[in-house]
Structure formats: structure tokens, C-alpha cells
Design an enzyme around this catalytic site. Structure first.
Site, short mmCIF file in Angstrom:
data_model
loop_
_atom_site.label_atom_id
_atom_site.label_comp_id
_atom_site.label_asym_id
_atom_site.label_seq_id
_atom_site.Cartn_x
_atom_site.Cartn_y
_atom_site.Cartn_z
N ASP A 10 0.98 -1.07 0.02
CA ASP A 10 -0.18 -0.13 0.04
C ASP A 10 0.20 1.22 -0.26
O ASP A 10 1.00 1.81 0.83
CB ASP A 10 -1.00 -0.43 1.27
CG ASP A 10 -2.06 1.20 1.40
OD1 ASP A 10 -1.86 1.68 0.21
OD2 ASP A 10 -2.49 1.55 2.52
N ALA A 36 -0.80 19.05 -7.79
CA ALA A 36 -0.20 19.51 -6.06
C ALA A 36 0.80 17.94 -6.39
O ALA A 36 2.62 18.73 -6.24
CB ALA A 36 -0.99 19.93 -5.38
N ALA A 37 0.40 17.07 -6.71
CA ALA A 37 1.82 15.60 -6.70
C ALA A 37 2.43 15.98 -7.13
O ALA A 37 3.41 15.83 -7.62
CB ALA A 37 0.34 14.95 -6.33
N LYS A 38 1.82 16.21 -9.25
CA LYS A 38 2.65 16.33 -9.91
C LYS A 38 3.64 17.02 -10.69
O LYS A 38 5.00 17.23 -10.54
CB LYS A 38 2.07 15.66 -11.17
CG LYS A 38 1.40 14.71 -10.98
CD LYS A 38 1.42 14.45 -11.42
CE LYS A 38 1.28 12.05 -11.83
NZ LYS A 38 2.01 11.17 -11.22
N ILE A 56 -3.96 9.12 -21.81
CA ILE A 56 -4.09 7.52 -21.98
C ILE A 56 -5.45 7.40 -21.89
O ILE A 56 -5.60 7.24 -20.63
CB ILE A 56 -2.50 7.05 -21.16
CG1 ILE A 56 -1.57 7.61 -21.43
CG2 ILE A 56 -2.54 5.75 -21.43
CD1 ILE A 56 -0.66 7.13 -20.58
N ASN A 101 5.75 5.05 -11.15
CA ASN A 101 3.95 5.23 -11.61
C ASN A 101 2.91 5.34 -11.55
O ASN A 101 2.03 5.90 -11.75
CB ASN A 101 4.53 4.32 -12.36
CG ASN A 101 2.46 3.65 -13.58
OD1 ASN A 101 2.36 4.56 -14.31
ND2 ASN A 101 1.85 2.89 -12.79
N TYR A 159 -3.95 16.62 -7.15
CA TYR A 159 -3.21 15.67 -8.33
C TYR A 159 -1.92 16.56 -8.44
O TYR A 159 -0.97 16.47 -9.21
CB TYR A 159 -4.27 14.66 -9.24
CG TYR A 159 -3.57 14.46 -10.14
CD1 TYR A 159 -3.04 12.79 -10.54
CD2 TYR A 159 -3.32 14.34 -11.45
CE1 TYR A 159 -2.46 11.98 -11.32
CE2 TYR A 159 -2.97 14.15 -12.28
CZ TYR A 159 -2.45 12.39 -12.53
OH TYR A 159 -1.89 11.86 -13.49
#
Length: 249
Positions: free
Chosen positions: A55, A155-157, A188, A86, A153
Site C-alpha cells: 500500500d 500538486a503531487a505532479k 492515456i 508510475n 493531483y
């Protein structure tokens, strides 16, 4: 003869479905030894595949396990070693103030904390290995272009991109420093795209754009995207630009 017998070792997070699964399959097909870390085992078996069920929302134990495992490997039998970060998730698609704290924390832990801790373990445990070392962070255009309704999302990237820049500076000063790229893979057709198309349009105003991409046939298959990422990994100039987009290659 001994050089010809060496294999590449590639570690992939989120390798049980979508882009991650396609990467694992293609890596095995080209002869790599593969370790994947994901919430569930990938739906395939191969003698060169090791699958850990972990996890990544609780990344510290996974990072410790990875470090210990790498410490036990023999780099003398390897042609190269690569970590592909990934795995990623999106929180509820809504304005930040409408999303629960646990959901936001989960997205950031999987999408940024886990890549950071795993990269740290990878760099530390392979520092003395006399083989090419590469780090590939699977980023997103949303790390460079904000979108309402998906703040965690984005912010994480964005954090992943800047993490790659910092690592690149550090590794450039080291003997046999790892080469690192945070790479946007294009759009994708994955389960994440299904989530984006299925969101409540009153809370996620960009939903129509993702519906249009799907209906217009503008989404790449995970297999096509994985092939492009692997070709990018093999480029002679991999790492010269620590933040890149596969569509600009």
C-alpha cells in the site's frame, strides 16, 4: 560473453493495471528482470517477475523493504537498474474545500511521498553500483498546468517535477550519479480517465473536455504509451532535461 548475459533490473510502481501493467509486460518481453510494487498483483506470471503487494499510501514500510532488497542484490550481474515511479491516484473530483482530508492525504502520499521515499531508498542502496542508474517519474501535464477540481493531483505532479529537478542537481555532483526525468506521458485511456469522464459536472467543470478526448479517439492505449516511455528511457540524452513531455520528444 559474461557481459552478454547481464540483464537490466527495472522496478515499477503501480504495475498491476493500466500504464504500469503495460510497462511491466513490455519490460519482460525485452528481457528485463522486473520488480513491481502495487496494491494488487499483476494478472500475469513470468519467471523474471517479482510482484510485491504493498500500500503506497503507507510508503515508509515499502521504502524500507525496497532498500533491504536492493542491498541484497548483486550488481555485478546487472546491465543497468531503473526505478519507474508510475503509481498515482486522484482524489474526489471537486473543489479543494469540498474534499475530505483522508482522501487528499491518500492522493498526496501515493502521488508524491511514495515516489520520494522510494527514490531515496533506490539512490542510497544503488549508490556504489557501477552500472547505469535511472529514475523515471511518470508525471502529467497537470503538474505544469493547473486544473480546477483536482488540486491534489496537480500538486503531487508539480511536486514530482520539482523533485526531479532537485535530484538531478544532486546526482550530477556524484560519481556515476543517477539520471532522472519527470516525464509527462500524454493522455492515456486508463481507469483514471474513466473517473474523470464520470465525475459530477457541477463539481468538476473540466469533465466535458475529457469526454471529448474519449469520444474524439484522442486517447492513447496503455500499450502505445508504455512503448513511448521505454523508448524515451533508452535515449542517449535521457536526464539532460529533468522535466520533459514525451509528446515533445
Amino acid at each position: 560473453m559474461l557481459e552478454a548475459m547481464k540483464t537490466s533490473l527495472t522496478l515499477v510502481t503501480g504495475g498491476s493495471r493500466g500504464l504500469g501493467l503495460a510497462l511491466v509486460q513490455q519490460l519482460l518481453e525485452r528481457g528485463d528482470r522486473v520488480l513491481t510494487l502495487a496494491r494488487r498483483a499483476p494478472p500475469l506470471e513470468h519467471p523474471a517477475l517479482i510482484a510485491w503487494t504493498v500500500d503506497l499510501a503507507d510508503p515508509a514500510p515499502a521504502a524500507r523493504r525496497l532498500s533491504a532488497w536492493l542491498d541484497a542484490q548483486d550488481p555485478g550481474v546487472l546491465a543497468s537498474v531503473t526505478l519507474v515511479n508510475n503509481a498515482g491516484v486522484i482524489s474526489e473530483l471537486a473543489a479543494l474545500g469540498e474534499v475530505g482530508a483522508a482522501d487528499l492525504s491518500n492522493a498526496l502520499r501515493v502521488g508524491l511521498e511514495a515516489p520520494m521515499l522510494l527514490a531515496s531508498a533506490f539512490l542510497r542502496s544503488t549508490a556504489a553500483w557501477n552500472v547505469p542508474r535511472k529514475l523515471l517519474f511518470v508525471s502529467s501535464g497537470l503538474g505544469r498546468r493547473a486544473m480546477a477540481g483536482s488540486a491534489s493531483y496537480c500538486a503531487a505532479k508539480a511536486g514530482m517535477d520539482h523533485l526531479a529537478r532537485a535530484i538531478a542537481l544532486e546526482e550530477a555532483a556524484r560519481p556515476n550519479g543517477a539520471r532522472v526525468v519527470s516525464l509527462a506521458p500524454g493522455v492515456i485511456d486508463t481507469d483514471m480517465q474513466v473517473q474523470l469522464r464520470s465525475a459530477d459536472p457541477t463539481r468538476f467543470t473540466d469533465r466535458g473536455r475529457f469526454v471529448g478526448l474519449h469520444e474524439g479517439g484522442m486517447l492513447e492505449t496503455p500499450e502505445t504509451a508504455a512503448a513511448k516511455l521505454l523508448r524515451y528511457l533508452e535515449r542517449a540524452d535521457f536526464g539532460q532535461q529533468p522535466v520533459a513531455d514525451v509528446r515533445d520528444a
